[in-house]
Scaffold this motif. Sequence first.
Motif, PDB file in Angstrom:
ATOM      1  N   ILE A 196       0.865  -1.179   0.000  1.00  0.00           N
ATOM      2  CA  ILE A 196       0.000   0.000   0.000  1.00  0.00           C
ATOM      3  C   ILE A 196       0.897   1.223   0.000  1.00  0.00           C
ATOM      4  CG2 ILE A 196      -1.790   1.269   1.227  1.00  0.00           C
ATOM      5  CD1 ILE A 196      -2.606  -1.416   2.498  1.00  0.00           C
ATOM      6  N   LYS A 242      -2.423   5.941   4.250  1.00  0.00           N
ATOM      7  CA  LYS A 242      -2.195   4.495   4.303  1.00  0.00           C
ATOM      8  C   LYS A 242      -3.008   3.872   5.439  1.00  0.00           C
ATOM      9  CE  LYS A 242       1.708   1.302   4.379  1.00  0.00           C
ATOM     10  NZ  LYS A 242       3.161   1.210   4.440  1.00  0.00           N
ATOM     11  N   ARG A 243      -3.071   4.536   6.572  1.00  0.00           N
ATOM     12  CA  ARG A 243      -3.822   4.048   7.724  1.00  0.00           C
ATOM     13  C   ARG A 243      -5.316   3.964   7.412  1.00  0.00           C
ATOM     14  NH1 ARG A 243      -3.574   0.692  11.319  1.00  0.00           N
ATOM     15  NH2 ARG A 243      -2.192   1.571  12.833  1.00  0.00           N
ATOM     16  N   MET A 246      -5.924   0.906   5.362  1.00  0.00           N
ATOM     17  CA  MET A 246      -5.772  -0.277   6.203  1.00  0.00           C
ATOM     18  C   MET A 246      -6.945  -0.444   7.166  1.00  0.00           C
ATOM     19  SD  MET A 246      -1.675  -0.101   6.891  1.00  0.00           S
ATOM     20  CE  MET A 246      -1.644  -1.473   8.006  1.00  0.00           C
ATOM     21  N   ASP A 247      -7.538   0.654   7.618  1.00  0.00           N
ATOM     22  CA  ASP A 247      -8.708   0.592   8.500  1.00  0.00           C
ATOM     23  C   ASP A 247      -9.924   0.009   7.794  1.00  0.00           C
ATOM     24  OD1 ASP A 247      -7.340   1.578  10.658  1.00  0.00           O
ATOM     25  OD2 ASP A 247      -8.057   3.641  10.424  1.00  0.00           O
ATOM     26  N   THR A 281      -5.192  -4.881   3.887  1.00  0.00           N
ATOM     27  CA  THR A 281      -3.843  -4.960   4.431  1.00  0.00           C
ATOM     28  C   THR A 281      -3.007  -5.914   3.588  1.00  0.00           C
ATOM     29  OG1 THR A 281      -4.520  -6.707   5.946  1.00  0.00           O
ATOM     30  CG2 THR A 281      -4.574  -4.458   6.793  1.00  0.00           C
ATOM     31  N   LYS A 282      -1.704  -5.888   3.786  1.00  0.00           N
ATOM     32  CA  LYS A 282      -0.792  -6.729   3.030  1.00  0.00           C
ATOM     33  C   LYS A 282      -1.148  -8.204   3.227  1.00  0.00           C
ATOM     34  CE  LYS A 282       4.108  -7.634   2.397  1.00  0.00           C
ATOM     35  NZ  LYS A 282       5.455  -7.325   2.855  1.00  0.00           N
ATOM     36  N   THR A 324      -3.903  -9.683   2.126  1.00  0.00           N
ATOM     37  CA  THR A 324      -5.346  -9.901   2.087  1.00  0.00           C
ATOM     38  C   THR A 324      -5.798 -10.207   0.659  1.00  0.00           C
ATOM     39  OG1 THR A 324      -5.628  -8.319   3.887  1.00  0.00           O
ATOM     40  CG2 THR A 324      -7.584  -8.864   2.630  1.00  0.00           C
TER      41      THR A 324
END
Length: 72
Positions: A17, A24-25, A28-29, A33-34, A36
């Motif tokens: 990402i 980025k957060r 991810m929220d 995420t990496k 997935t």
Amino acid sequence: MNLSEASVGSTVTVVKIDGDGAYKRRIMDMGITKGTSLYIRKVAPLGDPVEITVRGYELSVRKNDAQCVEVK
């Protein structure tokens, strides 16, 4: 390739990402995420937004956000 380039009906895996910390957060929220797996359900006629299935729920992602997610 990034998420916005993935074809409809394919399943891809998140590799990376891009973006600054807060941006980025936020992605991810949403559950992206990496590592997935993402299933590309639909793409709107003009390409924005992209509807994906992630972790058992449907999520619509803007094209700008999808371009920041590198997949394979």
